[in-house]
Design a protein around this motif. Sequence first.
Motif, PDB file in Angstrom:
ATOM      1  N   ASN A  86       0.855  -1.181   0.000  1.00 33.55           N
ATOM      2  CA  ASN A  86       0.000   0.000   0.000  1.00 33.55           C
ATOM      3  C   ASN A  86       0.890   1.229   0.000  1.00 33.55           C
ATOM      4  O   ASN A  86       1.622   1.467   0.964  1.00 33.55           O
ATOM      5  CB  ASN A  86      -0.898   0.046   1.243  1.00 33.55           C
ATOM      6  N   HIS A  87       0.852   1.994  -1.085  1.00 33.77           N
ATOM      7  CA  HIS A  87       1.615   3.233  -1.188  1.00 33.77           C
ATOM      8  C   HIS A  87       0.740   4.396  -0.758  1.00 33.77           C
ATOM      9  O   HIS A  87      -0.486   4.289  -0.709  1.00 33.77           O
ATOM     10  CB  HIS A  87       2.069   3.458  -2.635  1.00 33.77           C
ATOM     11  N   LEU A  88       1.359   5.538  -0.495  1.00 29.96           N
ATOM     12  CA  LEU A  88       0.629   6.764  -0.229  1.00 29.96           C
ATOM     13  C   LEU A  88       0.467   7.502  -1.549  1.00 29.96           C
ATOM     14  O   LEU A  88       1.438   7.707  -2.275  1.00 29.96           O
ATOM     15  CB  LEU A  88       1.381   7.643   0.767  1.00 29.96           C
ATOM     16  N   ALA A  89      -0.764   7.881  -1.856  1.00 26.09           N
ATOM     17  CA  ALA A  89      -1.058   8.580  -3.108  1.00 26.09           C
ATOM     18  C   ALA A  89      -1.877   9.825  -2.815  1.00 26.09           C
ATOM     19  O   ALA A  89      -2.530   9.936  -1.776  1.00 26.09           O
ATOM     20  CB  ALA A  89      -1.819   7.660  -4.059  1.00 26.09           C
ATOM     21  N   VAL A  90      -1.825  10.765  -3.760  1.00 21.11           N
ATOM     22  CA  VAL A  90      -2.639  11.982  -3.696  1.00 21.11           C
ATOM     23  C   VAL A  90      -3.366  12.103  -5.023  1.00 21.11           C
ATOM     24  O   VAL A  90      -2.770  11.948  -6.088  1.00 21.11           O
ATOM     25  CB  VAL A  90      -1.772  13.233  -3.447  1.00 21.11           C
ATOM     26  N   SER A  91      -4.665  12.383  -4.935  1.00 26.08           N
ATOM     27  CA  SER A  91      -5.482  12.559  -6.132  1.00 26.08           C
ATOM     28  C   SER A  91      -6.207  13.901  -6.051  1.00 26.08           C
ATOM     29  O   SER A  91      -6.568  14.353  -4.964  1.00 26.08           O
ATOM     30  CB  SER A  91      -6.541  11.457  -6.233  1.00 26.08           C
ATOM     31  N   SER A  92      -6.422  14.490  -7.202  1.00 22.79           N
ATOM     32  CA  SER A  92      -7.254  15.694  -7.270  1.00 22.79           C
ATOM     33  C   SER A  92      -8.690  15.289  -6.975  1.00 22.79           C
ATOM     34  O   SER A  92      -9.149  14.235  -7.417  1.00 22.79           O
ATOM     35  CB  SER A  92      -7.166  16.313  -8.662  1.00 22.79           C
ATOM     36  N   ALA A  93      -9.407  16.121  -6.258  1.00 25.34           N
ATOM     37  CA  ALA A  93     -10.812  15.840  -5.981  1.00 25.34           C
ATOM     38  C   ALA A  93     -11.639  15.850  -7.261  1.00 25.34           C
ATOM     39  O   ALA A  93     -12.753  15.328  -7.284  1.00 25.34           O
ATOM     40  CB  ALA A  93     -11.361  16.852  -4.983  1.00 25.34           C
ATOM     41  N   LYS A  94     -11.093  16.403  -8.330  1.00 26.02           N
ATOM     42  CA  LYS A  94     -11.787  16.438  -9.619  1.00 26.02           C
ATOM     43  C   LYS A  94     -11.519  15.187 -10.454  1.00 26.02           C
ATOM     44  O   LYS A  94     -12.085  15.020 -11.517  1.00 26.02           O
ATOM     45  CB  LYS A  94     -11.350  17.672 -10.406  1.00 26.02           C
ATOM     46  N   GLY A  95     -10.622  14.319  -9.980  1.00 27.41           N
ATOM     47  CA  GLY A  95     -10.287  13.095 -10.707  1.00 27.41           C
ATOM     48  C   GLY A  95      -9.002  13.257 -11.485  1.00 27.41           C
ATOM     49  O   GLY A  95      -8.337  14.276 -11.425  1.00 27.41           O
ATOM     50  N   GLY A  96      -8.632  12.204 -12.215  1.00 26.32           N
ATOM     51  CA  GLY A  96      -7.390  12.210 -12.981  1.00 26.32           C
ATOM     52  C   GLY A  96      -6.371  11.270 -12.380  1.00 26.32           C
ATOM     53  O   GLY A  96      -6.687  10.447 -11.521  1.00 26.32           O
ATOM     54  N   GLU A  97      -5.156  11.401 -12.850  1.00 25.10           N
ATOM     55  CA  GLU A  97      -4.069  10.532 -12.384  1.00 25.10           C
ATOM     56  C   GLU A  97      -3.696  10.814 -10.936  1.00 25.10           C
ATOM     57  O   GLU A  97      -3.568  11.963 -10.536  1.00 25.10           O
ATOM     58  CB  GLU A  97      -2.822  10.723 -13.258  1.00 25.10           C
ATOM     59  N   SER A  98      -3.505   9.756 -10.175  1.00 20.49           N
ATOM     60  CA  SER A  98      -3.004   9.874  -8.809  1.00 20.49           C
ATOM     61  C   SER A  98      -1.490   9.980  -8.849  1.00 20.49           C
ATOM     62  O   SER A  98      -0.844   9.441  -9.739  1.00 20.49           O
ATOM     63  CB  SER A  98      -3.391   8.639  -7.995  1.00 20.49           C
TER      64      SER A  98
END
Length: 176
Positions: free
Chosen positions: A38-50
């Motif tokens: 399990n890695h730590l990721a950040v995503s835009s609340a609007k969607g798209g690539e993490s």
Amino acid sequence: QITTNPGPDAAPSWSSDGSLIAHTSNIETGAETLYGTNHLAVSSAKGGESRLLTRQLDRMIFSPRFSKRDDSIYFLLEDSGELNLARISASGGAVERLVSGPRAVSALDQGPSGEIAVLVSEPQFPAEVFLFKDGNLERRSHVNDAVMASLRLGSVEEIRYASKDGTEIEAFVVKT
């Protein structure tokens, strides 16, 4: 849908401005998902690539939480029989281990002024609530004091040895 990862994403946490979501992301698919990191990721609340912030870190990540004071993300980091409280910038960079050593931080929650409540246990010490503030741990609960005073626990020793193929194995021996 926010993420496009073919593997499972979990444990979402909103940034204070609502523009980002921190989460765990397992990029493995199929049977490998069971053993993937399990890695730590950040995503835009609007969607798209993490964006994977810990792709190069071969350790499990749990419970990401955006800081209420800056753009950093707090999380639990499993490493060598320990569970650390760690932090990383939401834009990436070095992982900072805030609470580490031979202990397990099993839960965290951030207060309104940035202090963090954590649940900490050690081999000779059952879980208690601590306050992490300004780099210091302050014990806040004493739930187990009475029972611990009546017990004599065995000492715990970490050992490492090579398996048949040379892979290092870590184990803990409890001596009574």
